[in-house]
Design an enzyme around this catalytic site. Structure first.
Site, PDB file in Angstrom:
ATOM      1  N   TRP A   1      -3.394 -17.556   5.496  1.00 27.71           N
ATOM      2  CA  TRP A   1      -3.015 -16.500   4.548  1.00 27.71           C
ATOM      3  C   TRP A   1      -1.543 -16.553   4.212  1.00 27.71           C
ATOM      4  O   TRP A   1      -1.144 -16.327   3.071  1.00 27.71           O
ATOM      5  CB  TRP A   1      -3.454 -15.121   5.037  1.00 27.71           C
TER       6      TRP A   1
ATOM      7  N   ASP B   1       2.313  -8.750   4.823  1.00 23.07           N
ATOM      8  CA  ASP B   1       0.893  -8.696   4.467  1.00 23.07           C
ATOM      9  C   ASP B   1       0.155  -8.195   5.703  1.00 23.07           C
ATOM     10  O   ASP B   1      -0.025  -8.915   6.677  1.00 23.07           O
ATOM     11  CB  ASP B   1       0.411 -10.090   4.064  1.00 23.07           C
TER      12      ASP B   1
ATOM     13  N   LYS C   1     -10.704  -5.108   4.890  1.00 26.17           N
ATOM     14  CA  LYS C   1     -10.758  -5.547   6.274  1.00 26.17           C
ATOM     15  C   LYS C   1     -10.858  -4.319   7.176  1.00 26.17           C
ATOM     16  O   LYS C   1     -11.853  -4.105   7.839  1.00 26.17           O
ATOM     17  CB  LYS C   1      -9.512  -6.371   6.631  1.00 26.17           C
TER      18      LYS C   1
HETATM   19  C1  PLP Z   1      -8.336 -11.105   3.065  1.00 27.87           C
HETATM   20  C2  PLP Z   1      -6.878 -11.304   3.122  1.00 27.87           C
HETATM   21  C3  PLP Z   1      -6.116 -11.467   1.956  1.00 27.87           C
HETATM   22  C4  PLP Z   1      -6.739 -11.502   0.571  1.00 27.87           C
HETATM   23  O1  PLP Z   1      -7.217 -10.257   0.234  1.00 27.87           O
HETATM   24  P1  PLP Z   1      -7.867  -9.978  -1.198  1.00 27.87           P
HETATM   25  O2  PLP Z   1      -7.955  -8.502  -1.202  1.00 27.87           O
HETATM   26  O3  PLP Z   1      -9.189 -10.682  -1.204  1.00 27.87           O
HETATM   27  O4  PLP Z   1      -6.953 -10.522  -2.229  1.00 27.87           O
HETATM   28  C5  PLP Z   1      -4.757 -11.625   2.079  1.00 27.87           C
HETATM   29  N1  PLP Z   1      -4.160 -11.614   3.281  1.00 27.87           N
HETATM   30  C6  PLP Z   1      -4.848 -11.463   4.424  1.00 27.87           C
HETATM   31  C7  PLP Z   1      -4.128 -11.442   5.725  1.00 27.87           C
HETATM   32  C8  PLP Z   1      -6.233 -11.300   4.380  1.00 27.87           C
HETATM   33  O5  PLP Z   1      -6.929 -11.137   5.512  1.00 27.87           O
END
Ligand code: PLP
Length: 360
Positions: free
Chosen positions: A102, A172, A196
């Site tokens: 990621w 993030d 998530k």
């Molecule tokens: C799933 C995820 C993303 C992407 O998320 P989207 O909402 O599908 O764009 C980005 N960073 C991390 C750490 C993730 O687990």
């Protein structure tokens, strides 16, 4: 029909009481005679739902008053672009730490808008650790320092907030937000997709210190301009109203569980017992350095890799689903976010023991 334990990395399990409440309120919310999906986003009822969600998120994370809380579309991936567009503020370089797949995606998107200075990377070792902060190279003239607090695919998690060398720290937090208390005041900007650990797909949260806003890169689309979103209460256009409502129900549920300090204790217990089961057996293994193992996403391999498909299918028959690892890394992965009951982790551990006795 009965509900399964779903170990999906995302979209992932939602707390059952949240789904029940959504069901109960599906046809008529309050005395409106309509579902939340059918309401005007500018009407009194939806505005109350939206404001309650923001207030609860602020309370759970103790968000300081000089931070804006935004509810946005485009997922975390949208923020991979929005972060440089909003935070470069005339600079040409941003600094990123790469601790997994990621991080890599955030970096490759940022490269469309600026130079990326790599503070540190664990790619060579296969993303199994967090590099010591003293080894990072963080240029003083970078616009911000970006990291990924939990690598959903690789199962690596920061246990502390890194020092940003005076730069705005950007994180993030998609896959571990709300899993533990966090000091928001250490950050310039936090973003997270909801699917998530917070709610359904289709909505993401941005928490940003307000003095960083208002200097977007020329050409930034309005929908990615965080100042415009903020000035319009996250309603520059029609927001994903139902997702916002569901996210709000999850936040209410979290408060009922005792908030983030209580959740953290449960998450420590759940993950510790799963890692202990993996470590105790020669049949299962996890490659991540123990100090940086994720409490949310637990990847593991079988000593007999040819049994992985059998493992997934027999687990499914036992009501334990979506245990396949990410397609880029293979193996197995158990995602055990806030909504995964401890009984689900216990059931997985019991299944793993039986599977090993049968095939080990
Ligand atoms: C799933 C995820 C993303 C992407 O998320 P989207 O909402 O599908 O764009 C980005 N960073 C991390 C750490 C993730 O687990």
């Amino acid at each position: 029909m009965s509900r399964v334990y779903n170990f999906s990395a995302g979209p992932s399990m939602l707390p059952e009481p949240v789904l029940q409440r959504a069901r109960d309120e599906m046809l008529e919310w309050g005395d409106t005679g309509m579902s939340v999906m059918e309401m005007s986003h500018r009407g009194k009822s939806f505005v109350a739902i939206a404001e309650k969600a923001e207030a609860d998120l602020r309370e759970l994370l103790a968000v300081p008053a000089d931070y804006k809380v935004l509810f946005v579309q485009g997922g975390a991936t949208g923020q991979f672009a929005a972060v440089p567009m909003n935070l470069l503020r005339g600079k040409t370089t941003a600094c990123y730490v790469s601790t997994g797949l990621w991080s890599e995606k955030a970096i490759s998107e940022a490269k469309m808008y600026c130079q990326v200075a790599l503070a540190a990377s664990t790619k060579e070792g296969g993303y199994t650790t967090i590099p010591g902060r003293e080894t990072w190279n963080v240029p003083a003239d970078a616009a911000y320092l970006h990291y990924t607090s939990n690598e959903t695919i690789n199962g690596v998690e920061f246990q502390d907030i890194p020092d940003a060398n005076g730069l705005p720290l950007v994180c993030d937090m998609s896959s571990n937000i709300l899993s533990r208390p966090v000091d928001v005041s250490r950050y310039g900007l936090i973003y997270a997709g909801a699917q998530k650990n917070m709610g359904p797909a289709g909505i993401a949260v941005v928490i940003v210190r307000e003095d960083l806003l208002g200097q977007v890169l020329p050409g930034t689309p309005g929908i990615l301009d965080l100042k415009k979103l903020s000035d319009n209460g996250s309603m520059l256009n029609t927001p994903p109203t139902y997702n916002w409502y569901l996210l709000g129900l999850v936040l209410e549920w979290l408060k009922g569980q005792g908030g983030l300090a209580a959740m953290e204790q449960v998450n420590i217990r759940k993950s510790a017992k799963l890692y202990a089961a993996i470590d105790a057996s020669p049949f299962y293994s996890n490659p991540v350095e123990p100090a940086y193992r994720s409490r949310m996403n637990v990847p593991f391999r079988l000593a007999k890799a040819e049994l992985e498909k059998t493992f997934a299918s027999e687990a499914k028959s036992a009501g334990l689903v979506t245990l396949e690892g990410h397609r880029q890394v293979g193996g197995m992965r158990a995602s055990i976010y806030n909504a995964m009951p401890e009984a689900g982790v216990d059931a997985l551990i019991a299944f793993m023991g039986e599977f090993e006795r049968k095939y080990g």
